[in-house]
Design an enzyme around this catalytic site. Structure first.
Site, PDB file in Angstrom:
ATOM      1  N   LYS A  54      -0.789 -13.835 -12.096  1.00 29.30           N
ATOM      2  CA  LYS A  54      -0.639 -15.017 -11.230  1.00 29.30           C
ATOM      3  C   LYS A  54      -1.886 -15.291 -10.409  1.00 29.30           C
ATOM      4  O   LYS A  54      -2.349 -16.421 -10.325  1.00 29.30           O
ATOM      5  CB  LYS A  54       0.514 -14.833 -10.227  1.00 29.30           C
ATOM      6  CG  LYS A  54       1.884 -14.883 -10.804  1.00 29.30           C
ATOM      7  CD  LYS A  54       2.939 -14.916  -9.686  1.00 29.30           C
ATOM      8  CE  LYS A  54       2.846 -13.773  -8.691  1.00 29.30           C
ATOM      9  NZ  LYS A  54       3.212 -12.465  -9.225  1.00 29.30           N
ATOM     10  N   ARG A  87      -5.474  -0.454  -4.762  1.00 31.24           N
ATOM     11  CA  ARG A  87      -4.509  -1.074  -3.851  1.00 31.24           C
ATOM     12  C   ARG A  87      -3.404  -0.082  -3.532  1.00 31.24           C
ATOM     13  O   ARG A  87      -2.905   0.601  -4.416  1.00 31.24           O
ATOM     14  CB  ARG A  87      -3.924  -2.321  -4.530  1.00 31.24           C
ATOM     15  CG  ARG A  87      -3.974  -3.534  -3.645  1.00 31.24           C
ATOM     16  CD  ARG A  87      -3.509  -4.752  -4.367  1.00 31.24           C
ATOM     17  NE  ARG A  87      -2.073  -4.836  -4.460  1.00 31.24           N
ATOM     18  CZ  ARG A  87      -1.437  -5.911  -4.894  1.00 31.24           C
ATOM     19  NH1 ARG A  87      -2.127  -6.967  -5.288  1.00 31.24           N
ATOM     20  NH2 ARG A  87      -0.134  -5.932  -4.950  1.00 31.24           N
ATOM     21  N   ARG A 108      -5.563  -1.931 -12.671  1.00 28.37           N
ATOM     22  CA  ARG A 108      -5.916  -2.481 -11.358  1.00 28.37           C
ATOM     23  C   ARG A 108      -5.937  -1.377 -10.299  1.00 28.37           C
ATOM     24  O   ARG A 108      -6.784  -1.363  -9.413  1.00 28.37           O
ATOM     25  CB  ARG A 108      -4.906  -3.564 -10.955  1.00 28.37           C
ATOM     26  CG  ARG A 108      -5.309  -4.275  -9.674  1.00 28.37           C
ATOM     27  CD  ARG A 108      -4.485  -5.513  -9.432  1.00 28.37           C
ATOM     28  NE  ARG A 108      -3.195  -5.198  -8.875  1.00 28.37           N
ATOM     29  CZ  ARG A 108      -2.234  -6.098  -8.673  1.00 28.37           C
ATOM     30  NH1 ARG A 108      -2.416  -7.351  -9.015  1.00 28.37           N
ATOM     31  NH2 ARG A 108      -1.087  -5.752  -8.139  1.00 28.37           N
TER      32      ARG A 108
END
Ligand code: ADP
Length: 187
Positions: free
Chosen positions: A13, A133, A127
């Site tokens: 997204k 993250r 990722r």
């Protein structure tokens, strides 16, 4: 043009919203990015949100709505926007409709990226390695996917009932998927 971009964590997204934003000359509004910025800036809201985000749970609807309302008031949102990560449950979808009514605005399209589960786990693992993250650990990713299927998947049905939903195949290269989105918007 005002768009809602739907899809599970790792569906791309954010990447697609950035590309579309330039193409359509609208603002890209990611509630995840707004929340991460609040956490980094150690605002009161950020302090409250951090633990919830790290656990892969949804931050409270009131806090996110406030954040969104402030963001929609910024000048670059006047020409339209792509919402990425909002609404994330039915209550938020209804709250958004209420907010838009007050602003005298409507959503033009909701686009949902469809990506298979295996691909998602693979992308998020990558990722996690690249960006570190704090909510991309395997356990939290699995939980975010459960939260998605329980709370966010019904949001697609909500927009479908309004006749606004288009499902987009989210498998392929970034460019291929971008083409499909642009085509669905008739651009
Ligand atoms: P992803 O889609 O990969 O999960 P996001 O950046 O959209 O990533 O969201 C990261 C986290 O931020 C979510 O797991 C949640 O804790 C919080 N968050 C983002 N958007 C919302 C929202 N609309 N409502 C509640 N929490 C949100």
């Amino acid at each position: 043009m005002r768009l809602v971009l739907l899809g599970p964590p790792g569906s791309g997204k954010g990447t697609q919203a950035s590309l579309l934003k330039d193409r359509l000359n609208v603002a890209h509004i990611s509630t995840g990015d707004l929340l991460r910025a609040a956490v980094a800036a150690e605002t009161d809201l950020g302090k409250i949100a951090k633990a919830t985000m790290d656990a892969g749970e949804l931050v409270s609807d009131e806090l996110v709505l406030q954040l969104l309302e402030d963001r929609l008031g910024e000048p670059d949102a006047a020409n339209g926007y792509i919402l990425d990560g909002y609404p994330r449950n039915l209550a938020q979808a209804e709250a958004l409709d209420g907010l838009l009514e007050r602003l005298n605005q409507t959503i033009d399209h909701a686009l949902a990226l469809i990506v298979d589960q295996e691909q998602i786990v693979h992308r998020l693992a990558r990722r996690s390695a690249e960006q570190g993250r704090s909510d991309d650990s395997e356990e939290v990713v699995r939980h975010r996917l459960t939260v998605y299927s329980e709370q966010t998947a019904p949001v697609a049905a909500y927009y479908d009932r309004k006749g606004l939903l288009t499902n987009i195949d989210g498998m392929g290269t970034i460019e291929e998927i971008n083409e499909r989105l642009v085509k669905a918007l008739g651009h």
